[in-house]
Design a protein around this motif. Sequence first.
Motif, PDB file in Angstrom:
ATOM      1  N   LEU A 193       0.847  -1.181   0.000  1.00  0.00           N
ATOM      2  CA  LEU A 193       0.000   0.000   0.000  1.00  0.00           C
ATOM      3  C   LEU A 193       0.887   1.236   0.000  1.00  0.00           C
ATOM      4  CD1 LEU A 193      -2.731  -1.032   2.608  1.00  0.00           C
ATOM      5  CD2 LEU A 193      -2.847  -1.171   0.114  1.00  0.00           C
ATOM      6  N   SER A 194       0.517   2.239  -0.754  1.00  0.00           N
ATOM      7  CA  SER A 194       1.339   3.429  -0.922  1.00  0.00           C
ATOM      8  C   SER A 194       0.921   4.534   0.043  1.00  0.00           C
ATOM      9  CB  SER A 194       1.247   3.949  -2.358  1.00  0.00           C
ATOM     10  OG  SER A 194       1.791   3.003  -3.263  1.00  0.00           O
ATOM     11  N   TYR A 195       1.937   5.210   0.592  1.00  0.00           N
ATOM     12  CA  TYR A 195       1.743   6.360   1.466  1.00  0.00           C
ATOM     13  C   TYR A 195       2.447   7.560   0.855  1.00  0.00           C
ATOM     14  CZ  TYR A 195      -0.001   3.513   5.384  1.00  0.00           C
ATOM     15  OH  TYR A 195      -0.741   2.695   6.193  1.00  0.00           O
ATOM     16  N   SER A 196       1.763   8.686   0.792  1.00  0.00           N
ATOM     17  CA  SER A 196       2.396   9.933   0.347  1.00  0.00           C
ATOM     18  C   SER A 196       2.938  10.658   1.567  1.00  0.00           C
ATOM     19  CB  SER A 196       1.393  10.818  -0.397  1.00  0.00           C
ATOM     20  OG  SER A 196       0.269  11.094   0.425  1.00  0.00           O
ATOM     21  N   ILE A 285       6.542  11.339  12.525  1.00  0.00           N
ATOM     22  CA  ILE A 285       7.590  11.507  13.535  1.00  0.00           C
ATOM     23  C   ILE A 285       7.833  12.994  13.724  1.00  0.00           C
ATOM     24  CG2 ILE A 285      10.057  11.216  14.018  1.00  0.00           C
ATOM     25  CD1 ILE A 285       9.989   8.560  12.635  1.00  0.00           C
ATOM     26  N   ASN A 286       7.979  13.418  14.984  1.00  0.00           N
ATOM     27  CA  ASN A 286       8.337  14.795  15.294  1.00  0.00           C
ATOM     28  C   ASN A 286       9.493  14.772  16.287  1.00  0.00           C
ATOM     29  OD1 ASN A 286       8.597  17.470  15.983  1.00  0.00           O
ATOM     30  ND2 ASN A 286       6.412  17.803  16.351  1.00  0.00           N
ATOM     31  N   LEU A 287      10.694  15.100  15.793  1.00  0.00           N
ATOM     32  CA  LEU A 287      11.878  15.164  16.650  1.00  0.00           C
ATOM     33  C   LEU A 287      12.231  16.599  17.026  1.00  0.00           C
ATOM     34  CD1 LEU A 287      14.161  12.585  14.783  1.00  0.00           C
ATOM     35  CD2 LEU A 287      12.627  12.173  16.721  1.00  0.00           C
ATOM     36  N   GLY A 288      11.328  17.516  16.715  1.00  0.00           N
ATOM     37  CA  GLY A 288      11.640  18.922  16.946  1.00  0.00           C
ATOM     38  C   GLY A 288      12.401  19.520  15.783  1.00  0.00           C
ATOM     39  N   TRP A 289      13.581  19.021  15.533  1.00  0.00           N
ATOM     40  CA  TRP A 289      14.409  19.515  14.430  1.00  0.00           C
ATOM     41  C   TRP A 289      14.156  18.764  13.121  1.00  0.00           C
ATOM     42  CZ3 TRP A 289      17.588  15.777  12.377  1.00  0.00           C
ATOM     43  CH2 TRP A 289      17.812  14.651  13.180  1.00  0.00           C
ATOM     44  N   LEU A 290      13.388  17.678  13.195  1.00  0.00           N
ATOM     45  CA  LEU A 290      13.026  16.899  11.999  1.00  0.00           C
ATOM     46  C   LEU A 290      11.588  16.426  12.161  1.00  0.00           C
ATOM     47  CD1 LEU A 290      13.979  15.558   9.306  1.00  0.00           C
ATOM     48  CD2 LEU A 290      14.462  13.507  10.662  1.00  0.00           C
ATOM     49  N   GLN A 291      10.783  16.661  11.120  1.00  0.00           N
ATOM     50  CA  GLN A 291       9.386  16.259  11.164  1.00  0.00           C
ATOM     51  C   GLN A 291       9.033  15.526   9.877  1.00  0.00           C
ATOM     52  OE1 GLN A 291       6.736  19.483  12.115  1.00  0.00           O
ATOM     53  NE2 GLN A 291       8.066  20.278  13.738  1.00  0.00           N
ATOM     54  N   VAL A 292       8.262  14.453  10.038  1.00  0.00           N
ATOM     55  CA  VAL A 292       7.851  13.629   8.896  1.00  0.00           C
ATOM     56  C   VAL A 292       6.380  13.255   9.085  1.00  0.00           C
ATOM     57  CG1 VAL A 292       8.254  11.520   7.565  1.00  0.00           C
ATOM     58  CG2 VAL A 292      10.171  12.660   8.704  1.00  0.00           C
ATOM     59  N   GLY A 293       5.628  13.324   8.028  1.00  0.00           N
ATOM     60  CA  GLY A 293       4.240  12.878   8.051  1.00  0.00           C
ATOM     61  C   GLY A 293       3.910  12.086   6.802  1.00  0.00           C
ATOM     62  N   MET A 294       3.123  11.003   6.960  1.00  0.00           N
ATOM     63  CA  MET A 294       2.755  10.169   5.817  1.00  0.00           C
ATOM     64  C   MET A 294       1.281   9.801   5.927  1.00  0.00           C
ATOM     65  SD  MET A 294       6.055   7.808   5.026  1.00  0.00           S
ATOM     66  CE  MET A 294       5.544   7.905   3.316  1.00  0.00           C
ATOM     67  N   GLU A 295       0.632   9.706   4.763  1.00  0.00           N
ATOM     68  CA  GLU A 295      -0.801   9.411   4.718  1.00  0.00           C
ATOM     69  C   GLU A 295      -1.081   8.367   3.649  1.00  0.00           C
ATOM     70  OE1 GLU A 295      -5.086  11.779   4.329  1.00  0.00           O
ATOM     71  OE2 GLU A 295      -3.184  12.853   4.279  1.00  0.00           O
ATOM     72  N   LEU A 296      -1.947   7.428   3.980  1.00  0.00           N
ATOM     73  CA  LEU A 296      -2.293   6.345   3.061  1.00  0.00           C
ATOM     74  C   LEU A 296      -2.981   6.907   1.835  1.00  0.00           C
ATOM     75  CD1 LEU A 296      -2.482   3.237   2.623  1.00  0.00           C
ATOM     76  CD2 LEU A 296      -4.701   3.335   3.773  1.00  0.00           C
ATOM     77  N   GLU A 297      -2.490   6.495   0.652  1.00  0.00           N
ATOM     78  CA  GLU A 297      -3.064   6.996  -0.600  1.00  0.00           C
ATOM     79  C   GLU A 297      -4.309   6.224  -1.013  1.00  0.00           C
ATOM     80  OE1 GLU A 297      -0.082   6.935  -3.624  1.00  0.00           O
ATOM     81  OE2 GLU A 297       0.696   8.909  -3.076  1.00  0.00           O
TER      82      GLU A 297
END
Length: 301
Positions: A193-196, A285-297
């Motif tokens: 399954l793909s996540y953007s 993920i939120n590390l303060g200095w690095l943030q990542v978000g992904m959502e199911l397509e």
Amino acid sequence: MPTFYKQLLIALLAGLLLSGCVSQPQQTDNPLAQSVDDVITRLGVTLPGQYSNFAQHRLDSAVPLLRLEINRQNTPGQFLLVQSSVHNAVPERRFIWQFTRTPGAELQLTFAPILNGAMGQSCQLVLLPSNDGISGTTQQQECLLPNRENQPIGLLKEFLLNPDRIELGERLYNLETNSALSDDTKLLFRRQLSYSGWAGKLDQSNQVDSSDQWLLAKPFTLHNQGDSIELFDSADRSLGYRLELARIVYRADQPEVLRLAVIDTTSGKQIAYAWSSTDSPRIGINLGWLQVGMELEQSEP
């Protein structure tokens, strides 16, 4: 013949014909047959796609990392399967699967390899409902494998199919001695399954300006079966980190989870990760200095 007897004879014949029609059962459609036809129709929607055995390979590196691609063909109930190795450890294999309804209203699977562009010898089995989907097993005496030595070799092959995973098992038999010729082969494929996704890293290179400035990664897409990507900004500068998204099992007695990992591209070390349920529509993920978000397509069939 007197009129009275004529009327009596006509009445008796009419009564016999009427009772004969009433005594015959009415012809109705077999509801089981309709159910099997519905399953074959649904398979045309749920079965096609791309699969991977990444979680299985991660637990046992002796199992090659494989891809499985399933495409629906023009013939109703027919599919082309292409099984390939990610690291070219094993040769590509192609199969035809044909689902049909038997005269006894059972779901039948006929499968055959494609060899040199032609369909090889086929085998059949009946698939029945199970707790995890539909499953079935061939009888090795009825699934003979041709070979150069012309030995009596039979194939016991197990199938478990559902919209999320495909499990395949194989065992070769010497039919003269009814003994196994090799170790069992078991493959567990999970649907890809793909996540953007999006990501941003705090720019700490500018020591003069103390205001927060972020380097934004170009939008990306990852599938959930061990896919990974290095993060680059719009100027094609690396952010120094790679992301990996995978459904994994930490231990055999634990359920699978969906894990998003951050890996330092220089050292190759994992610096952070987050996990959620395998059917989660979002992960981040939120590390303060690095943030990542992904959502199911796309949602599962």
